[in-house]
Design a protein around this motif. Structure first.
Motif, PDB file in Angstrom:
ATOM      1  N   ASP A 373     -29.232  38.606  17.007  1.00 60.07           N
ATOM      2  CA  ASP A 373     -27.834  38.112  16.932  1.00 60.07           C
ATOM      3  C   ASP A 373     -27.595  36.893  17.824  1.00 60.07           C
ATOM      4  O   ASP A 373     -26.642  36.863  18.610  1.00 60.07           O
ATOM      5  CB  ASP A 373     -26.855  39.230  17.331  1.00 60.07           C
ATOM      6  N   GLU A 374     -28.400  35.901  17.680  1.00 60.16           N
ATOM      7  CA  GLU A 374     -28.257  34.733  18.564  1.00 60.16           C
ATOM      8  C   GLU A 374     -26.992  33.926  18.297  1.00 60.16           C
ATOM      9  O   GLU A 374     -26.617  33.086  19.129  1.00 60.16           O
ATOM     10  CB  GLU A 374     -29.491  33.822  18.480  1.00 60.16           C
ATOM     11  N   GLU A 375     -26.312  34.203  17.171  1.00 60.14           N
ATOM     12  CA  GLU A 375     -25.031  33.509  16.902  1.00 60.14           C
ATOM     13  C   GLU A 375     -24.066  33.729  18.064  1.00 60.14           C
ATOM     14  O   GLU A 375     -23.195  32.899  18.317  1.00 60.14           O
ATOM     15  CB  GLU A 375     -24.346  34.018  15.630  1.00 60.14           C
ATOM     16  N   THR A 381     -20.165  23.647  18.488  1.00 60.45           N
ATOM     17  CA  THR A 381     -20.854  22.722  17.565  1.00 60.45           C
ATOM     18  C   THR A 381     -21.907  23.462  16.729  1.00 60.45           C
ATOM     19  O   THR A 381     -22.539  22.878  15.863  1.00 60.45           O
ATOM     20  CB  THR A 381     -21.581  21.602  18.344  1.00 60.45           C
ATOM     21  N   GLY A 382     -22.127  24.728  17.034  1.00 69.90           N
ATOM     22  CA  GLY A 382     -23.129  25.490  16.275  1.00 69.90           C
ATOM     23  C   GLY A 382     -24.489  25.507  16.945  1.00 69.90           C
ATOM     24  O   GLY A 382     -25.469  25.977  16.366  1.00 69.90           O
ATOM     25  N   GLN A 442     -30.343  27.226   4.996  1.00 66.76           N
ATOM     26  CA  GLN A 442     -31.597  26.642   5.503  1.00 66.76           C
ATOM     27  C   GLN A 442     -31.352  25.492   6.491  1.00 66.76           C
ATOM     28  O   GLN A 442     -32.258  24.713   6.796  1.00 66.76           O
ATOM     29  CB  GLN A 442     -32.507  26.155   4.357  1.00 66.76           C
ATOM     30  N   LYS A 443     -30.123  25.390   6.981  1.00 65.20           N
ATOM     31  CA  LYS A 443     -29.837  24.314   7.945  1.00 65.20           C
ATOM     32  C   LYS A 443     -30.547  24.607   9.263  1.00 65.20           C
ATOM     33  O   LYS A 443     -30.523  25.740   9.762  1.00 65.20           O
ATOM     34  CB  LYS A 443     -28.324  24.222   8.164  1.00 65.20           C
ATOM     35  N   ARG A 444     -31.184  23.606   9.814  1.00 64.26           N
ATOM     36  CA  ARG A 444     -31.882  23.712  11.079  1.00 64.26           C
ATOM     37  C   ARG A 444     -31.057  23.039  12.179  1.00 64.26           C
ATOM     38  O   ARG A 444     -30.588  21.922  11.968  1.00 64.26           O
ATOM     39  CB  ARG A 444     -33.236  22.996  11.007  1.00 64.26           C
ATOM     40  N   THR A 445     -30.915  23.690  13.329  1.00 66.50           N
ATOM     41  CA  THR A 445     -30.204  23.084  14.461  1.00 66.50           C
ATOM     42  C   THR A 445     -31.008  23.310  15.739  1.00 66.50           C
ATOM     43  O   THR A 445     -31.383  24.450  16.035  1.00 66.50           O
ATOM     44  CB  THR A 445     -28.796  23.722  14.636  1.00 66.50           C
TER      45      THR A 445
END
Ligand code: BGP
Length: 470
Positions: A373-375, A381-382, A442-445
């Motif tokens: 649960d790293e969210e 900003t995400g 699939q967005k990478r941040t």
């Protein structure tokens, strides 16, 4: 007392992952792997029932990913080549030109961006048809692996920096034959010992084939090595620790690096009628073809004590006949993964390699912290603000630094992992990456740790409170 810890020139900064965990199926054609098959049979074995079909979709996004490697300070990166992709007829038959094209494009892109490809040949991903033939229990599978390895040397030899025959060969033995976390999840020590012997033989035969081709790169193996600590100096605790050490640490380390099997292990297997079958010539091949470089995967130590209770003589033969795990009071835990965090273990491991394995050229090939649960740690900003991971990396690297100062030949550090990837039965439960992945898009941040990693690599070190070292 803060001090700048500087690492040797040309230190390998990077991370690792494997084909099954990150590529996704792609469109090259690919044989079914044991993981894909197992998911069809028993999806309930996989956390949140997520298969390896898509994973991190690296197959389609490798160019973007190589840029992210660069932005997070990688000068090297370990991938694995999918046997099932290279030989889509089930791990044998005709080699797949589309697979060759994909891996050549990927590694060329890496090299052009200053990232050395470290390439591993086998990372738990047996083509299912070969598993049906007995998997590592079968010599036919050993022959098929050597053909796969030789094909890879020929097709990619000009692009690869260093080669590795296996990642954590102990894992599939424990998982498939003793503990049920790999397919087919049976309980049979003797069959596991046979599979282990064939893995060791396959490693040696691949090295033999490699040496014939005269490359300037090296070939070695990646082992998961946990130092084993007894609960106390009581002789029964020490004996338990010695048996555990022979079974879990020396079992692969000795034959793959020294070319010999530990006496304690052989005596134990003979006494309990668990010896695998082999030919005398196999021992010669193993002796003559050992690793030229060693990758050390370190996550946690093993703490053991003498058994308190007797064993059930009618139950299957198991390593646990000789020990119990020791739950040391006060130990620090990564509660998500259930693994102890003990930084000094990495130092003890490096010294063991220096003192007992001829100080072979080595590097930390995996080390990392999986967090669920790293969210929770995302800012507005995400971006995941994972200070705990930065501390974890520094605390381990400080001990690696100390080991290097004391003469260990440790050439680099690869974190597990780069972008959050699929983790076998845990699927996406625990996130390990320097870069976070939104599974829906699939967005990478890049995480905070990714920014830290870039700076650490650029400075070739970091500032650290050395009074924390014991
Ligand atoms: C190692 C494997 C990796 C990776 C890592 C993290 O044993 O080589 O493939 O999965 O562990 O472990 P897990 O995914 O089980 O959390």
């Amino acid at each position: 007392m803060n001090q700048q810890l500087n690492f040797p020139k040309d230190f390998w900064w990077g991370s690792a992952w494997s084909a099954e965990q990150a590529e996704g199926r792609g469109d090259t054609g690919k044989a079914e792997t044991v993981w894909e098959h197992w998911f069809k049979e028993e999806p309930n074995r996989f956390y949140n029932r997520i298969s390896s079909e898509v994973t991190t979709d690296h197959f389609n996004r490798y160019q973007e990913d190589v840029q992210l490697m660069k932005q997070t300070g990688h000068n090297s990166f370990r991938l694995s080549i999918s046997w099932a992709r290279m030989f889509p007829d089930g791990g044998v038959g005709t080699v797949n030109p589309k697979a060759i094209t994909f891996y050549r494009k990927l590694m060329t892109e890496m090299n052009e961006n200053g990232i050395k490809p470290f390439v591993n040949l086998y990372h738990f991903d047996m083509p299912f048809l070969l598993q049906e033939k007995g998997g590592w229990e079968s010599r036919e599978v050993v022959d098929a692996y050597v053909r796969f390895a030789t094909t890879c040397f020929e097709e990619f030899g000009d692009l690869v920096y260093h080669w590795f025959t296996f990642n954590e060969p102990l894992g599939p033995i424990l998982g498939s034959y003793l503990e049920g976390f790999h397919y087919p999840g049976i309980v049979d020590f003797k069959r596991g010992a046979q599979a282990a012997f064939h893995t060791i033989l396959a490693h040696a035969l691949a090295i033999e084939a490699f040496k014939k081709q005269g490359y300037s790169s090296k070939i070695g193996v990646i082992l998961n090595l946990s130092p084993t600590y007894p609960r106390s100096q009581n002789p029964a605790d020490i004996e338990a620790a010695e048996i555990v050490d022979a079974l879990y640490t020396r079992s692969f380390l000795d034959p793959m690096v020294k070319g010999t099997f530990p006496t304690k292990l052989v005596e134990l297997l003979k006494e309990y009628h668990q010896m695998p079958e082999f030919e005398e010539q196999d021992l010669v091949i193993i002796k003559e073809n050992t690793a030229q470089i060693l990758g050390l995967n370190y996550y946690e130590p093993r703490r053991v004590k003498a058994r308190l209770t007797g064993i059930n003589p009618n139950g299957p033969f198991l390593p646990e006949w000789f020990y119990e795990n020791y739950d040391m009071p006060g130990k620090r835990m990564n509660v998500y993964r259930g693994w102890e965090i003990y930084e000094k273990g990495i130092y003890d491991l490096c010294l063991d390699i220096r003192d007992n394995y001829g100080n072979i050229e080595a590097f930390i090939s995996e080390n990392g912290m999986g967090v669920a649960d790293e969210e929770r740690f995302m800012d507005e900003t995400g971006q995941v603000i994972d200070e705990y991971r930065i501390d974890y990396i520094k605390d381990h690297l400080a001990y690696v630094h100390k080991a290097i100062q004391e003469g260990c030949q440790i050439k680099g550090y690869h974190l597990w992992t780069f972008i959050d990837c699929w983790s076998w039965i845990n699927t996406y439960k625990n996130r390990y990456g320097l870069v976070s992945l939104d599974l829906a898009t699939q967005k990478r941040t890049i995480k905070k740790s990714g920014e830290f990693y870039q700076k650490m690599s650029q400075d070739n070190g970091f500032d650290y409170d050395v009074s924390k070292l014991v």
